[in-house]
Design an enzyme around this catalytic site. Structure first.
Site, PDB file in Angstrom:
ATOM      1  N   GLU A 123       0.823  -1.220   0.000  1.00 46.89           N
ATOM      2  CA  GLU A 123       0.000   0.000   0.000  1.00 46.89           C
ATOM      3  C   GLU A 123       0.851   1.262   0.000  1.00 46.89           C
ATOM      4  O   GLU A 123       0.516   2.240  -0.667  1.00 46.89           O
ATOM      5  CB  GLU A 123      -0.950   0.008   1.199  1.00 46.89           C
ATOM      6  CG  GLU A 123      -2.131  -0.962   1.072  1.00 46.89           C
ATOM      7  CD  GLU A 123      -1.729  -2.412   1.291  1.00 46.89           C
ATOM      8  OE1 GLU A 123      -0.666  -2.661   1.895  1.00 46.89           O
ATOM      9  OE2 GLU A 123      -2.476  -3.310   0.847  1.00 46.89           O
ATOM     10  N   HIS A 147     -10.983  -5.290   7.859  1.00 43.50           N
ATOM     11  CA  HIS A 147     -11.523  -5.005   6.534  1.00 43.50           C
ATOM     12  C   HIS A 147     -12.596  -3.918   6.624  1.00 43.50           C
ATOM     13  O   HIS A 147     -12.781  -3.141   5.715  1.00 43.50           O
ATOM     14  CB  HIS A 147     -12.175  -6.255   5.920  1.00 43.50           C
ATOM     15  CG  HIS A 147     -11.195  -7.245   5.380  1.00 43.50           C
ATOM     16  ND1 HIS A 147     -10.221  -7.820   6.150  1.00 43.50           N
ATOM     17  CD2 HIS A 147     -11.045  -7.768   4.133  1.00 43.50           C
ATOM     18  CE1 HIS A 147      -9.507  -8.661   5.402  1.00 43.50           C
ATOM     19  NE2 HIS A 147      -9.997  -8.639   4.184  1.00 43.50           N
TER      20      HIS A 147
END
Lengths: 325, 369
Positions: free
Chosen positions: A60, A129
């Site tokens: 990321e 998540h």
């Protein structure tokens, strides 16, 4: 006009922008050939080529740096962070770099990046998540945070976000991806950033909310309507910056307010909304500001979601409490 | 398919996977050419310019230190000892290439086109120091160690997509090579075959932490292996070696082969920064003296004097010119207007948000009192 789910509306917005602006680039983990883990970028690589829609290594932070560097070269990157719980890996690129560049370079450079990322509870995901982390970015100067609650807004807000010349975090609630359809125009249109919407007009109590809680608030309002309580729902749509004008106008009209968020009480932007109201409209209030938020624990284990996530019942109860104060 | 069976020696596999990365050198400490084959094809004028650049940088360092002590400069990270590494590399870089410097890489920025007065404003903490014209292909010095690496991968991919024959160039230190963004940066650039040159200026120390505490790897150049890209270790006290290697790396990257990692072996003679660091607390004076004997200026001076291209007179002339330029730049920096909160608010977004518009009004009212 067509009936579209929110995810179809998002894909349509991305396709429009890829089509009209050759500088728009979409990239992330599995967004290319695979079409994204939720199919948000389905068919886009096929239509626009690997040069415009491409996969990246699994990192990321690197994706954030890639977006930053491409923006410096005149591109309009629309990277994806697969789940917003993974934002911690890329906080420096977003908050420490993108959000500061226009300021730190005296307005001589800007970073027109839109980071798309799914989040939100109710779909029993594994750990990290679903966390509601919008509050972290909302605390950071130099970046906007957009959270659509329906397919129509999702498309218009995403097109606006991509055309905006400053960085935007665009958060997509997973539970809203396919849960209902809306009329969505086929052509490109925009919904302005930084502007809230009145989802439902009412006169007794204002509910200020965003994301998946808008639908929950509507359910509560419809029930209360039958009991003679008229609820106005303000959907923030952009949670940073806040549309203070619209919030205050609604509160001044109703004199009672409940702020609703899915995030924990200590997180989200609810406290920010409450402080704006306290500062600007306290003389209009006929009752203390009510608040509905999740408990201050870590986001729940999948099986505990139902008892943890705020819902229509919690909102209904709080509205009654404020109404009967 | 049947593959031939090979005997695998597990004990041998457990040896540290340090590859032999030999240091590239052209000029030794005596100014003698030890690798004539690697000698870059440069004119006498260019050689004189190289020495001039290093003298410029050394004087800039000395004056910056003095100006900082007098309170006429703010943040300053000393550069003495790293002239060959910094100026030798930037000399091989074109104006259209994009530079992403770290906080110690101000000399390269100035060589790339940043006016000296702006470099001083950056040190003081004034926004005009970062007010870069469109033609300056650079970012201000990066404070977050490693961030410049991942950004370089992005810039390099941008250059590649635009079809430009240019590279993105970035620098970090030995400590910086332990960051995640360091690995992600070189790995992304490698995966996208993007034209980037990544420098590690290994000056032995990350504040008080010696390079040996950063990693068990014998060289930092070999970290390139993790990204599948070339890694080169070069004598960072040797201008000509740094220049030659950078030139080669640039050609390699521009030709579409992907990025290169270059480790320059150097040393900082001074403290980490002038913000209170005292290297005598952690550093051995004998080692410092050993490195001072390797001073890049000494060997280049010997080399050029031998060729009849340099003299004490010439050097003094350069020094006087630099001092004059520095005086002028400080005067120029002194002219910068006082910074206003209202203009900061205006540069947050293209269009002020509701909240910012309100605050602009409040601060403009205060400022106009």
């Amino acid at each position: 006009m067509a009936q579209k789910t929110m995810i179809e509306a998002i894909t349509a917005a991305l396709a429009h922008e890829l089509e009209t602006d050759p500088n728009v680039l979409i990239f992330g983990e599995d967004v290319g050939k695979n079409g994204g883990v939720f199919r948000a970028t389905q068919g886009l690589q096929e239509e626009f080529g690997e040069d415009r829609v491409f996969d990246t290594p699994l990192a990321e932070s690197g994706i954030g740096g890639l977006a930053f560097g491409l923006a410096l070269e005149g591109y309009r990157p629309v990277p994806e962070i697969q789940f917003f719980g993974f934002v911690f890996e890329v906080m420096d690129s977003i908050v420490g770099q993108m959000a500061r560049t226009r300021y730190r370079m005296g307005g001589t450079r800007n970073i027109p990046v839109v980071i798309r990322s799914p989040f939100g509870g109710g779909v029993h995901t594994p750990e990290l998540h679903s966390d509601n982390l919008e509050g972290l970015i909302a605390q950071s100067p130099g970046i906007k945070v957009v959270i659509p609650s329906n397919p129509y807004d999702a498309k218009g807000l995403l097109i606006s976000a991509i055309r905006d010349n400053d960085p935007v975090i665009y958060l997509e609630h997973m539970k809203l991806y396919r849960s209902f359809r809306d009329e969505v125009p086929d052509e490109a249109y925009t919904v302005p950033l930084g502007k809230a919407a009145i989802t439902k007009e009412g006169t007794d109590v204002s509910v200020i909310t965003y994301g998946a809680m808008v639908r929950e608030a509507v359910k509560a309002a419809e029930k209360l309507e039958k009991e003679g309580i008229s609820v106005e729902i303000v959907d923030l749509r952009t949670v940073s910056p806040l549309d203070v004008e619209t919030i205050i106008a609604s509160v001044e009209k109703t004199g009672r307010v409940v702020v609703v968020q899915e995030a924990q009480r200590q997180a989200g932007v609810g406290a920010m909304v409450m402080s704006e109201i306290s500062e600007r409209a306290i003389l209009s209030l006929e009752a203390p500001i009510g608040r509905v938020a999740a408990p201050d624990t870590v986001f729940p284990f999948g099986q505990a979601e139902n008892s943890w996530l705020p819902n229509a019942q919690d909102i209904e109860d709080k509205i009654k409490e404020v109404y009967n104060f | 398919m049947v593959t031939q069976k090979q005997k695998i020696d597990i004990d041998a596999l457990l040896n540290p996977s340090n590859t032999d990365f030999r240091m590239v050198q052209i000029l030794d400490e005596e100014g003698k050419v030890v690798n004539p084959d690697l000698m870059p094809d440069v004119s006498d004028e260019e050689l004189v310019q190289f020495m001039t650049d290093m003298v410029w940088s050394r004087i800039l360092h000395e004056r910056s230190t003095a100006l900082n002590r007098q309170g006429r400069l703010g943040f300053y990270a000393p550069t003495a000892g790293q002239e060959a590494s910094q100026l030798g590399s930037i000399a091989a870089i074109e104006k259209e290439d994009v530079l992403l410097p770290g906080y110690r890489d101000v000399p390269q920025l100035i060589k790339h086109g940043l006016p000296l007065s702006q470099a001083f404003l950056w040190s003081r903490g004034h926004v005009e120091g970062n007010d870069y014209p469109e033609s300056l292909n650079a970012l201000p010095p990066q404070i977050i160690i490693g961030a410049q690496y991942i950004q370089t991968a992005g810039v390099a991919l941008g250059l590649k997509k635009r079809g430009k024959k240019n590279v993105a160039v970035t620098y970090t230190g030995d400590g910086g090579s332990s960051q995640g963004d360091f690995y992600e940066g070189i790995n992304f650039a490698g995966a996208f075959k993007a034209p980037a040159i990544f420098f590690i200026q290994n000056n032995g120390w990350a504040i008080s932490t010696p390079r040996e505490l950063q990693t068990a790897a014998k060289t930092l150049a070999q970290k390139a292996v993790a990204a599948g890209i070339p890694g080169i270790q070069v004598d960072g006290m040797d201008f000509l070696a740094v220049y030659a290697v950078t030139k080669k790396a640039r050609e390699y990257a521009v030709a579409g082969n992907g990025p290169v990692l270059i480790e320059t072996m150097t040393y900082r003679f001074g403290p980490h920064t002038l913000s209170g660091d005292d290297p005598t607390r952690y550093r051995d004076n004998e080692v410092l003296e050993g490195w001072q004997a390797k001073d890049p200026l000494i060997r280049m001076r010997k080399f050029l004097t031998e060729k009849g291209l340099w003299s004490e007179e010439k050097e003094n002339e350069v020094i006087e010119n630099v001092k004059e330029d520095i005086k002028e730049a400080i005067k120029e920096a002194d002219k910068a207007p006082k910074q206003k909160v209202s203009s900061f608010l205006k540069s947050m977004f293209e269009e002020p948000t509701q909240g910012i518009a309100e605050q602009i009004e409040i601060f403009e009212a205060k400022e106009n009192k």
